[in-house]
Enzyme design. Structure first.
Site, PDB file in Angstrom:
ATOM      1  N   GLY A  13       2.467  -1.684  -0.764  1.00 23.75           N
ATOM      2  CA  GLY A  13       3.368  -0.534  -0.607  1.00 23.75           C
ATOM      3  C   GLY A  13       4.440  -0.816   0.425  1.00 23.75           C
ATOM      4  O   GLY A  13       4.850   0.069   1.182  1.00 23.75           O
ATOM      5  N   ALA A  14       4.932  -2.064   0.432  1.00 28.16           N
ATOM      6  CA  ALA A  14       5.853  -2.503   1.502  1.00 28.16           C
ATOM      7  C   ALA A  14       7.324  -2.262   1.172  1.00 28.16           C
ATOM      8  O   ALA A  14       8.190  -2.679   1.925  1.00 28.16           O
ATOM      9  CB  ALA A  14       5.624  -3.988   1.806  1.00 28.16           C
ATOM     10  N   ASP A  63       0.690  -3.451  -8.576  1.00 24.02           N
ATOM     11  CA  ASP A  63       0.077  -2.130  -8.599  1.00 24.02           C
ATOM     12  C   ASP A  63      -1.343  -2.324  -8.063  1.00 24.02           C
ATOM     13  O   ASP A  63      -2.147  -3.040  -8.675  1.00 24.02           O
ATOM     14  CB  ASP A  63       0.062  -1.596 -10.040  1.00 24.02           C
ATOM     15  CG  ASP A  63      -0.557  -0.211 -10.139  1.00 24.02           C
ATOM     16  OD1 ASP A  63      -1.273   0.200  -9.194  1.00 24.02           O
ATOM     17  OD2 ASP A  63      -0.338   0.459 -11.170  1.00 24.02           O
ATOM     18  N   SER A 142      -5.698   8.570   7.607  1.00 27.04           N
ATOM     19  CA  SER A 142      -4.754   9.653   7.935  1.00 27.04           C
ATOM     20  C   SER A 142      -5.495  10.728   8.724  1.00 27.04           C
ATOM     21  O   SER A 142      -6.722  10.859   8.591  1.00 27.04           O
ATOM     22  CB  SER A 142      -4.227  10.267   6.629  1.00 27.04           C
ATOM     23  OG  SER A 142      -3.574  11.491   6.892  1.00 27.04           O
ATOM     24  N   TYR A 154      -6.554  13.730  -1.356  1.00 24.72           N
ATOM     25  CA  TYR A 154      -6.038  12.793  -0.343  1.00 24.72           C
ATOM     26  C   TYR A 154      -6.998  12.706   0.857  1.00 24.72           C
ATOM     27  O   TYR A 154      -7.284  11.626   1.370  1.00 24.72           O
ATOM     28  CB  TYR A 154      -4.658  13.295   0.078  1.00 24.72           C
ATOM     29  CG  TYR A 154      -3.879  12.418   1.019  1.00 24.72           C
ATOM     30  CD1 TYR A 154      -3.215  11.277   0.556  1.00 24.72           C
ATOM     31  CD2 TYR A 154      -3.766  12.740   2.369  1.00 24.72           C
ATOM     32  CE1 TYR A 154      -2.459  10.501   1.427  1.00 24.72           C
ATOM     33  CE2 TYR A 154      -3.006  11.970   3.238  1.00 24.72           C
ATOM     34  CZ  TYR A 154      -2.358  10.849   2.763  1.00 24.72           C
ATOM     35  OH  TYR A 154      -1.607  10.078   3.614  1.00 24.72           O
ATOM     36  N   ALA A 155      -7.505  13.876   1.297  1.00 23.61           N
ATOM     37  CA  ALA A 155      -8.427  13.895   2.444  1.00 23.61           C
ATOM     38  C   ALA A 155      -9.716  13.148   2.107  1.00 23.61           C
ATOM     39  O   ALA A 155     -10.240  12.390   2.942  1.00 23.61           O
ATOM     40  CB  ALA A 155      -8.738  15.339   2.837  1.00 23.61           C
ATOM     41  N   ALA A 157     -10.035  10.736  -0.057  1.00 21.60           N
ATOM     42  CA  ALA A 157      -9.712   9.302  -0.120  1.00 21.60           C
ATOM     43  C   ALA A 157      -9.572   8.725   1.287  1.00 21.60           C
ATOM     44  O   ALA A 157     -10.108   7.647   1.595  1.00 21.60           O
ATOM     45  CB  ALA A 157      -8.421   9.087  -0.912  1.00 21.60           C
ATOM     46  N   LYS A 158      -8.875   9.433   2.174  1.00 21.71           N
ATOM     47  CA  LYS A 158      -8.618   8.909   3.523  1.00 21.71           C
ATOM     48  C   LYS A 158      -9.885   8.907   4.368  1.00 21.71           C
ATOM     49  O   LYS A 158     -10.061   8.035   5.233  1.00 21.71           O
ATOM     50  CB  LYS A 158      -7.507   9.723   4.203  1.00 21.71           C
ATOM     51  CG  LYS A 158      -6.129   9.521   3.558  1.00 21.71           C
ATOM     52  CD  LYS A 158      -5.739   8.054   3.465  1.00 21.71           C
ATOM     53  CE  LYS A 158      -4.258   7.839   3.264  1.00 21.71           C
ATOM     54  NZ  LYS A 158      -3.917   6.415   3.064  1.00 21.71           N
TER      55      LYS A 158
END
Ligand code: NAD
Length: 253
Positions: A13-14, A63, A142, A154-155, A157-158
């Site tokens: 993701g750079a 990907d 995160s 998202y939570a 996953a993080k």
């Protein structure tokens, strides 16, 4: 002399944001860097800009959810630079929604990119790190891992990435590989710009609202996170593993 002289890094993701700031910082510290992103055009452009300023870097499409693409890129990096010392699992997406409106696709796509992507990249990279008895894996968690409205996917996953980080630290420690996580708070990137759009706010309004809850009274920049990632990537951090460093302007945001 840079802090990453002779080292080879792969940053996922750079193409923009925190990943790009990390790739740039690594290159300034003397590392040879592969910028991998689904947006191959941007990754290639940014890499050639870095080459123009003296870095040894290249951009490539990857990907993180595709095992074939991930394994192919890791082989390309080792083929070109002869080794792989540092992996930054940074690629990420959000699909925010309250649970009653969250679709199967919202759930799966976020877990796929963050969790499965980090798993695939780490599994492919550790093979070369273990062979060399040296490695640094840095995962992007995160503050949302502690819970945030509208971010169940998202939570999860993080938070999952924190368990993954600690487990790999145990498994790979005997081979000289450290595994750590950085957990940013509010950082000014395209990701948070999109959040503002979704909430119907201007970016400035969202930054101001976020800043009010941050003890240091300012929002984070990609370079702030890159500096923390750099610490874990250096030789000096060789006795630090399985840690989660919150980069949030306070204990949490
Ligand atoms: P961003 O949206 O600006 O950049 C993310 C990059 O990842 C993009 O270039 C995108 O093309 C790439 N990407 C997306 N899916 C991909 C995939 N499947 N494979 C490869 N590349 C892919 O995001 P950012 O704000 O720079 O965030 C970087 C990381 O930091 C993410 O993991 C994010 O969850 C985490 N993070 C960001 C913040 C923040 O406030 N910005 C806070 C905490 C954590």
């Amino acid at each position: 002399m840079g802090r990453l002289e002779q080292r080879v890094a792969l940053v996922t993701g750079a193409g923009q944001g925190i990943g790009l700031a990390t790739a740039e910082r690594f290159a300034r510290e003397g590392a040879r860097v592969c910028l991998a992103d689904t947006n191959s055009e941007v990754a290639a452009q940014e890499a050639s800009r870095m080459v123009d300023s003296g870095a040894d870097a290249f951009g490539i499409r990857m990907d993180v959810t595709s095992r074939l693409e991930v394994e192919g890129v890791v082989e390309r990096v080792v083929g070109r630079f002869g080794r792989l010392d540092i992996l930054v699992n940074n690629a990420g997406i959000t699909r925010d929604e309250l649970i009653h409106r969250m679709s199967d696709d919202d759930w799966r796509s976020v877990l796929n990119v963050h969790l499965t992507g980090t798993f695939l990249c780490s599994r492919a990279a550790q093979k070369y790190m273990v062979e060399n008895e040296y490695g640094r894996i840095i995962n992007l968690s995160s503050v949302s891992a502690l819970g945030r409205r509208g971010q169940a996917n998202y939570a999860a996953a993080k938070a999952g990435l924190q368990g993954f980080t600690k487990t790999l630290a145990i498994e790979l420690g005997p081979y000289g590989v450290t595994v750590n996580a950085v957990a940013p708070g509010f950082i000014e990137t395209e990701m948070t710009r999109r959040t503002a759009e979704r909430m119907g706010l201007s970016f400035e309004e969202l930054v101001n609202a976020a800043t009010e809850e941050i003890p240091l009274g300012k929002s984070g920049k990609p370079e702030d996170v890159a500096a923390a990632i750099l610490f874990f990537a250096t030789e000096e951090a060789s006795f630090v593993s399985g840690q989660v460093l919150y980069v949030a302007g306070g204990p949490k945001s």
